[in-house]
Design a protein around this motif. Structure first.
Motif, PDB file in Angstrom:
ATOM      1  N   ALA A  92      51.605  36.848  46.984  1.00 25.99           N
ATOM      2  CA  ALA A  92      50.463  37.914  47.275  1.00 25.99           C
ATOM      3  C   ALA A  92      49.386  37.168  47.957  1.00 25.99           C
ATOM      4  O   ALA A  92      49.147  35.932  47.818  1.00 25.99           O
ATOM      5  N   VAL A  93      48.512  37.807  48.816  1.00 27.28           N
ATOM      6  CA  VAL A  93      47.587  37.533  49.506  1.00 27.28           C
ATOM      7  C   VAL A  93      46.425  38.164  49.141  1.00 27.28           C
ATOM      8  O   VAL A  93      46.608  39.635  48.955  1.00 27.28           O
ATOM      9  N   LEU A  94      45.047  37.887  48.796  1.00 21.55           N
ATOM     10  CA  LEU A  94      43.904  38.761  48.368  1.00 21.55           C
ATOM     11  C   LEU A  94      43.632  39.285  49.521  1.00 21.55           C
ATOM     12  O   LEU A  94      43.262  38.831  50.544  1.00 21.55           O
ATOM     13  N   THR A  95      43.189  40.824  49.298  1.00 23.74           N
ATOM     14  CA  THR A  95      42.720  41.538  50.232  1.00 23.74           C
ATOM     15  C   THR A  95      41.350  41.390  50.872  1.00 23.74           C
ATOM     16  O   THR A  95      40.714  41.712  51.823  1.00 23.74           O
ATOM     17  N   GLY A  96      40.609  40.277  50.108  1.00 28.04           N
ATOM     18  CA  GLY A  96      39.356  39.788  50.585  1.00 28.04           C
ATOM     19  C   GLY A  96      39.229  38.262  50.637  1.00 28.04           C
ATOM     20  O   GLY A  96      39.944  37.423  49.948  1.00 28.04           O
ATOM     21  N   TYR A  97      38.410  37.799  51.644  1.00 28.41           N
ATOM     22  CA  TYR A  97      38.407  36.398  51.663  1.00 28.41           C
ATOM     23  C   TYR A  97      37.865  35.619  50.742  1.00 28.41           C
ATOM     24  O   TYR A  97      36.683  36.168  50.191  1.00 28.41           O
ATOM     25  N   LYS A  98      38.293  34.533  50.273  1.00 28.98           N
ATOM     26  CA  LYS A  98      37.857  33.789  49.163  1.00 28.98           C
ATOM     27  C   LYS A  98      37.527  32.330  49.490  1.00 28.98           C
ATOM     28  O   LYS A  98      38.600  31.584  49.917  1.00 28.98           O
ATOM     29  N   LYS A 113      47.685  38.537  58.011  1.00 31.82           N
ATOM     30  CA  LYS A 113      48.440  39.232  58.962  1.00 31.82           C
ATOM     31  C   LYS A 113      50.023  39.278  58.776  1.00 31.82           C
ATOM     32  O   LYS A 113      50.704  40.276  59.165  1.00 31.82           O
ATOM     33  N   HIS A 114      50.400  38.426  57.851  1.00 32.98           N
ATOM     34  CA  HIS A 114      51.924  37.941  57.646  1.00 32.98           C
ATOM     35  C   HIS A 114      52.086  38.349  56.108  1.00 32.98           C
ATOM     36  O   HIS A 114      53.309  37.943  55.642  1.00 32.98           O
ATOM     37  N   ALA A 115      51.098  38.909  55.381  1.00 38.88           N
ATOM     38  CA  ALA A 115      51.309  39.017  53.971  1.00 38.88           C
ATOM     39  C   ALA A 115      52.468  39.946  53.521  1.00 38.88           C
ATOM     40  O   ALA A 115      52.393  41.267  54.274  1.00 38.88           O
ATOM     41  N   ARG A 116      53.287  39.680  52.714  1.00 38.53           N
ATOM     42  CA  ARG A 116      54.280  40.693  52.331  1.00 38.53           C
ATOM     43  C   ARG A 116      53.820  41.412  51.155  1.00 38.53           C
ATOM     44  O   ARG A 116      54.427  42.658  50.818  1.00 38.53           O
ATOM     45  N   VAL A 117      52.829  40.961  50.233  1.00 39.75           N
ATOM     46  CA  VAL A 117      52.128  41.604  49.186  1.00 39.75           C
ATOM     47  C   VAL A 117      50.671  41.305  49.269  1.00 39.75           C
ATOM     48  O   VAL A 117      50.087  40.423  49.561  1.00 39.75           O
ATOM     49  N   HIS A 118      50.050  42.212  49.099  1.00 42.75           N
ATOM     50  CA  HIS A 118      48.573  42.399  48.806  1.00 42.75           C
ATOM     51  C   HIS A 118      48.120  42.540  47.501  1.00 42.75           C
ATOM     52  O   HIS A 118      48.729  43.476  46.796  1.00 42.75           O
ATOM     53  N   VAL A 119      47.132  42.028  46.996  1.00 42.58           N
ATOM     54  CA  VAL A 119      46.507  42.121  45.662  1.00 42.58           C
ATOM     55  C   VAL A 119      44.872  42.326  46.065  1.00 42.58           C
ATOM     56  O   VAL A 119      44.196  41.649  46.852  1.00 42.58           O
ATOM     57  N   GLN A 120      44.500  43.263  45.287  1.00 46.32           N
ATOM     58  CA  GLN A 120      42.885  43.460  45.247  1.00 46.32           C
ATOM     59  C   GLN A 120      42.744  43.985  43.657  1.00 46.32           C
ATOM     60  O   GLN A 120      43.612  44.441  43.024  1.00 46.32           O
ATOM     61  N   TRP A 121      41.198  43.531  43.402  1.00 50.34           N
ATOM     62  CA  TRP A 121      40.745  43.746  42.214  1.00 50.34           C
ATOM     63  C   TRP A 121      39.918  44.924  42.221  1.00 50.34           C
ATOM     64  O   TRP A 121      38.831  44.744  42.992  1.00 50.34           O
ATOM     65  N   ASP A 122      39.898  45.924  41.347  1.00 47.80           N
ATOM     66  CA  ASP A 122      39.238  47.236  41.405  1.00 47.80           C
ATOM     67  C   ASP A 122      38.589  47.529  39.958  1.00 47.80           C
ATOM     68  O   ASP A 122      39.337  46.933  38.897  1.00 47.80           O
ATOM     69  N   PRO A 123      37.355  47.965  39.709  1.00 46.21           N
ATOM     70  CA  PRO A 123      36.749  48.165  38.509  1.00 46.21           C
ATOM     71  C   PRO A 123      37.568  48.752  37.593  1.00 46.21           C
ATOM     72  O   PRO A 123      38.243  49.919  37.811  1.00 46.21           O
ATOM     73  N   GLU A 124      37.707  48.203  36.429  1.00 48.79           N
ATOM     74  CA  GLU A 124      38.442  48.779  35.456  1.00 48.79           C
ATOM     75  C   GLU A 124      37.754  50.141  34.745  1.00 48.79           C
ATOM     76  O   GLU A 124      36.444  50.216  35.247  1.00 48.79           O
ATOM     77  N   ARG A 125      38.498  50.958  34.127  1.00 48.61           N
ATOM     78  CA  ARG A 125      37.874  52.378  33.471  1.00 48.61           C
ATOM     79  C   ARG A 125      38.025  52.167  32.044  1.00 48.61           C
ATOM     80  O   ARG A 125      38.812  51.567  31.412  1.00 48.61           O
ATOM     81  N   THR A 126      37.056  52.748  31.505  1.00 49.50           N
ATOM     82  CA  THR A 126      37.242  53.299  30.072  1.00 49.50           C
ATOM     83  C   THR A 126      37.851  54.469  29.745  1.00 49.50           C
ATOM     84  O   THR A 126      38.177  55.151  30.735  1.00 49.50           O
ATOM     85  N   LEU A 127      38.211  55.028  28.664  1.00 44.87           N
ATOM     86  CA  LEU A 127      38.920  56.144  28.339  1.00 44.87           C
ATOM     87  C   LEU A 127      38.036  57.655  28.782  1.00 44.87           C
ATOM     88  O   LEU A 127      38.635  58.489  29.188  1.00 44.87           O
ATOM     89  N   SER A 128      36.787  57.291  28.672  1.00 45.33           N
ATOM     90  CA  SER A 128      35.779  58.124  29.313  1.00 45.33           C
ATOM     91  C   SER A 128      35.599  58.420  30.788  1.00 45.33           C
ATOM     92  O   SER A 128      34.837  59.037  31.037  1.00 45.33           O
ATOM     93  N   GLY A 129      36.000  57.405  31.293  1.00 48.15           N
ATOM     94  CA  GLY A 129      36.097  57.153  32.895  1.00 48.15           C
ATOM     95  C   GLY A 129      34.889  56.617  33.372  1.00 48.15           C
ATOM     96  O   GLY A 129      34.622  56.042  34.479  1.00 48.15           O
ATOM     97  N   ALA A 130      34.270  55.719  32.506  1.00 49.35           N
ATOM     98  CA  ALA A 130      33.141  55.092  32.756  1.00 49.35           C
ATOM     99  C   ALA A 130      33.756  53.756  33.693  1.00 49.35           C
ATOM    100  O   ALA A 130      34.761  53.212  33.251  1.00 49.35           O
ATOM    101  N   VAL A 131      33.045  53.029  34.556  1.00 54.05           N
ATOM    102  CA  VAL A 131      33.446  51.933  35.311  1.00 54.05           C
ATOM    103  C   VAL A 131      33.063  50.812  34.553  1.00 54.05           C
ATOM    104  O   VAL A 131      31.720  50.420  34.141  1.00 54.05           O
ATOM    105  N   LEU A 132      33.863  49.859  34.396  1.00 55.79           N
ATOM    106  CA  LEU A 132      33.389  48.447  33.827  1.00 55.79           C
ATOM    107  C   LEU A 132      33.173  47.478  34.910  1.00 55.79           C
ATOM    108  O   LEU A 132      33.718  47.334  36.022  1.00 55.79           O
TER     109      LEU A 132
END
Length: 204
Positions: A92-98, A113-132
Motif C-alpha cells: 500500500a501507498v498512502l493517498t496523501g504525502y507524508k 503512479k505505480h501503486a497497486r494498493v492505496h490506503v487512506q484514513w477517514d474519520p471513524e463514526r459512532t453508532l449515532s453517526g458522530a464523527v470521531l
C-alpha cells in the motif's frame, strides 16, 4: 468497539479470527445478489476497476447511510484471508504525502503512479453517526490486485442488509442499546511493525 472516544488516531480495528478478517462493501442488487449466490464476486462486478474494502462496520454505515444510499442498498460482509489482507497492506501507498515516509513530494507522486494498493484514513463514526477524531482505514485494491481479492482471498460473502436496516430502525426509535447488540465484535488488529509504521505515516 470499546471506548470509542479514546481510540488511537491510526489503528486498524476489525472483526477477525486466526485465519480471516471481515471487510465491508456496499453495492446495488445487481452486483450484491450474484456475489452472495456465487460466494465470490462475479459479473457485473469488474476486475478492471479499483475496489475499496473497509474493516469498520460503522464507517460503512456512515458511507452507505445504513444501506439507503442509491447504489449501496446492499451491505456485504466479505470474509478474506488475513494473509491476503496483509499482502495488500504490504503493497500500500498512502493517498496523501507524508514527510519522512516519502523522500519528497515527487517521490510520493511516483509511488502513487505505480501503486497497486492505496490506503487512506477517514474519520471513524459512532453508532449515532458522530464523527470521531480517530481514523478508520480504507484500502483501495487496483485492477492489478482485485483478481487476487476475488479468486484467492475471499472465503465468504454475507449480505447483512437485514441486520443493517433493523439497526437503523432501532436507532430511529431511540433504542440505541438494542441496536448496539448487533454490532460486530471489532478489536485492534496488530500489523507487522514495519507495515504499521508506514501506514500511520511514521518514520522508520
Amino acid at each position: 468497539m470499546g471506548n470509542e472516544n479514546n481510540l488511537p488516531l491510526h489503528q486498524v480495528r476489525a472483526d477477525y479470527d486466526r485465519e480471516t478478517i471481515v471487510v465491508y462493501q456496499a453495492y446495488r442488487a445487481q452486483i450484491a445478489e450474484p456475489a452472495v449466490r456465487a460466494q465470490r464476486f462475479v459479473e457485473p462486478f469488474s476486475l478492471q476497476r479499483m475496489t475499496w474494502i473497509k474493516p469498520s462496520f460503522l464507517w460503512m454505515m456512515g458511507r452507505s447511510n445504513w444501506a439507503r444510499k442509491p447504489g449501496q442498498e446492499h451491505v456485504l460482509a466479505v470474509r478474506i484471508t488475513r494473509e491476503g489482507w496483509e499482502n495488500a497492506l504490504s503493497q500500500a501507498v498512502l493517498t496523501g504525502y507524508k514527510r519522512g515516509v516519502h523522500a519528497d513530494h515527487a517521490d510520493w507522486e511516483q509511488q502513487m503512479k505505480h501503486a497497486r494498493v492505496h490506503v487512506q484514513w477517514d474519520p471513524e463514526r459512532t453508532l449515532s453517526g458522530a464523527v470521531l477524531d480517530a481514523r478508520s482505514i480504507q484500502v483501495g485494491l487496483s485492477r492489478h490486485v482485485v483478481a487476487d481479492y476475488v479468486n484467492a482471498w475471499t472465503t465468504e460473502i454475507r449480505d447483512i442488509t437485514p441486520t443493517v436496516r433493523k439497526m437503523a430502525d432501532l436507532l430511529k426509535e431511540g433504542r440505541k442499546d438494542r441496536a448496539a447488540q448487533h454490532l460486530p465484535k471489532e478489536r485492534p488488529y496488530e500489523l507487522p511493525p514495519h507495515i504499521a509504521r508506514r501506514l500511520r505515516g511514521e518514520r522508520g
